[in-house]
Motif scaffolding. Structure first.
Motif, mmCIF file in Angstrom:
data_model
loop_
_atom_site.group_PDB
_atom_site.id
_atom_site.type_symbol
_atom_site.label_atom_id
_atom_site.label_comp_id
_atom_site.label_asym_id
_atom_site.label_seq_id
_atom_site.Cartn_x
_atom_site.Cartn_y
_atom_site.Cartn_z
ATOM 1 N N GLU A 101 0.814 -1.205 0.000
ATOM 2 C CA GLU A 101 0.000 0.000 0.000
ATOM 3 C C GLU A 101 0.849 1.258 0.000
ATOM 4 N N TYR A 102 1.992 1.195 0.731
ATOM 5 C CA TYR A 102 2.845 2.372 0.861
ATOM 6 C C TYR A 102 4.273 2.036 0.457
ATOM 7 N N GLU A 103 4.984 3.047 0.023
ATOM 8 C CA GLU A 103 6.407 2.895 -0.273
ATOM 9 C C GLU A 103 7.204 3.058 1.020
ATOM 10 N N LEU A 104 8.122 2.145 1.257
ATOM 11 C CA LEU A 104 8.963 2.174 2.457
ATOM 12 C C LEU A 104 10.291 2.831 2.098
ATOM 13 N N THR A 105 10.531 4.025 2.623
ATOM 14 C CA THR A 105 11.763 4.744 2.327
ATOM 15 C C THR A 105 12.847 4.373 3.333
ATOM 16 N N MET A 106 14.090 4.640 2.944
ATOM 17 C CA MET A 106 15.208 4.340 3.838
ATOM 18 C C MET A 106 15.177 5.250 5.062
ATOM 19 N N GLY A 107 14.641 6.467 4.911
ATOM 20 C CA GLY A 107 14.506 7.352 6.061
ATOM 21 C C GLY A 107 13.578 6.766 7.116
ATOM 22 N N THR A 108 12.479 6.133 6.656
ATOM 23 C CA THR A 108 11.552 5.491 7.592
ATOM 24 C C THR A 108 12.221 4.302 8.277
ATOM 25 N N VAL A 109 13.000 3.537 7.519
ATOM 26 C CA VAL A 109 13.717 2.390 8.099
ATOM 27 C C VAL A 109 14.682 2.861 9.182
ATOM 28 N N ASN A 110 15.444 3.909 8.893
ATOM 29 C CA ASN A 110 16.410 4.420 9.874
ATOM 30 C C ASN A 110 15.704 4.977 11.106
ATOM 31 N N ALA A 111 14.554 5.638 10.905
ATOM 32 C CA ALA A 111 13.802 6.159 12.046
ATOM 33 C C ALA A 111 13.322 5.010 12.936
ATOM 34 N N TYR A 112 12.849 3.932 12.323
ATOM 35 C CA TYR A 112 12.383 2.777 13.098
ATOM 36 C C TYR A 112 13.535 2.143 13.870
ATOM 37 N N ARG A 113 14.662 1.955 13.199
ATOM 38 C CA ARG A 113 15.799 1.328 13.876
ATOM 39 C C ARG A 113 16.314 2.195 15.021
ATOM 40 N N ASP A 114 16.264 3.510 14.849
ATOM 41 C CA ASP A 114 16.680 4.408 15.924
ATOM 42 C C ASP A 114 15.749 4.285 17.119
ATOM 43 N N ARG A 115 14.431 4.240 16.873
ATOM 44 C CA ARG A 115 13.474 4.108 17.979
ATOM 45 C C ARG A 115 13.677 2.782 18.709
ATOM 46 N N VAL A 116 13.867 1.709 17.944
ATOM 47 C CA VAL A 116 14.044 0.394 18.555
ATOM 48 C C VAL A 116 15.339 0.340 19.364
ATOM 49 N N ALA A 117 16.402 0.959 18.859
ATOM 50 C CA ALA A 117 17.676 0.952 19.584
ATOM 51 C C ALA A 117 17.536 1.673 20.924
ATOM 52 N N ARG A 118 16.854 2.829 20.935
ATOM 53 C CA ARG A 118 16.653 3.543 22.191
ATOM 54 C C ARG A 118 15.762 2.750 23.149
ATOM 55 N N LEU A 119 14.755 2.087 22.591
ATOM 56 C CA LEU A 119 13.864 1.279 23.423
ATOM 57 C C LEU A 119 14.611 0.110 24.042
#
Length: 285
Positions: A238-256
């Motif tokens: 449904e949506y295009e997954l950009t590398m910026g979104t991937v990096n944002a997710y990985r950053d949130r998970v790393a802090r969590l």
């Protein structure tokens, strides 16, 4: 003539004595004013330092109020979620913590930290929304030719890898803090730990886990045929997954993950449990 000169000399001497007296008085006034200026300068410096101290104290109190409001909101949402749970959910038996005793979470029995035990003022960071507010629609490049899909699949794999690391940490937390075997989902684990330790920070961690849990919604194609080259993408993402979104997710998970490990360490040290590294090395049952 001589008498006139003596008279003039006497007058000049009197004028000089008067001028010297005025000069000495002016010098004394100057010293007094200088002392007053120095005293006022010291008072201004003390007032400025006191103002800075008050400002730091106010900022600290504002941070505490913000943390309390956030914790209250987490508790409210958690309570609402528990009220909405289905009746056939697996029950979790909780024993209220006591200041005098601590029970153990072995064989389904609760472990609790004494309520009077002091805890640090550290608060886990809030996981912010990592998906863009306006999602980019997936580009329709044709039924039998979609060069973008492999790139999208690789980026979904990156999301999978980040979530898998967090799941491994959650399993290690369950083992390390003796969570009963039937309490498995992240939300129930965090609720159990909150009930068993009286530490609302577990609920904040649970809210953050929920924020990153459903990470691939709309980013994967819904058809199950792996042979994209042969059949094409019948139902594209449904949506295009950009590398910026991937990096944002990985950053949130790393802090969590960092906050999860830190909070686990705080409770494990008080309960005399195994170190984090030793817990991660043991196989999960």
């Amino acid at each position: 003539m001589l008498d006139m000169l003596r008279t003039q000399l006497t007058v000049v001497q009197a004028l000089l004595a008067e001028a010297r007296t005025r000069a000495e008085a002016a010098e004394a006034d100057r010293d007094c004013l200088a002392d007053q200026v120095e005293s006022q300068r010291h008072r201004l410096e003390h007032a400025a330092a006191y103002g800075r101290e008050l400002e730091r104290d106010l900022i600290g109190r504002q941070d505490i109020v913000t943390a309390l409001l956030r914790e209250n909101e987490v508790l409210r949402r958690q309570a609402q979620r528990l009220l909405n749970e289905s009746a056939d959910a697996v029950p979790v038996f909780v024993t209220a913590p006591s200041p005098q005793t601590a029970t153990h979470a072995q064989d389904g029995v609760l472990r609790a930290v004494p309520a009077g035990l002091p805890m640090p003022d550290w608060q886990p960071s809030t996981v912010e929304e990592w998906r863009p507010k306006a999602e980019l629609p997936y580009p329709q490049s044709g039924r039998y030719h979609d060069p973008i899909f492999e790139q999208q699949r690789d980026r979904c794999d990156a999301l999978d890898a980040a979530w898998a690391e967090l799941k491994r940490d959650l399993r290690a937390v369950r083992r390390r803090l003796r969570v009963p075997f039937h309490v498995r989902s992240p939300g129930r684990v965090m609720h159990w730990l909150h009930q068993s330790t009286s530490d609302a920070r577990w609920l904040m961690i649970g809210e953050s886990v929920e924020m990153v849990q459903h990470y691939d919604k709309g980013y994967r194609r819904s058809d199950a045929d792996p042979d994209v080259a042969r059949v094409g993408i019948v139902n594209p993402p449904e949506y295009e997954l950009t590398m910026g979104t991937v990096n944002a997710y990985r950053d949130r998970v790393a802090r969590l993950r960092t906050d999860l490990i830190k909070l686990t360490d705080l409770h494990a040290e008080r309960l005399g449990l195994a170190t984090w590294g030793a817990c991660r090395r043991r196989p999960w049952q």
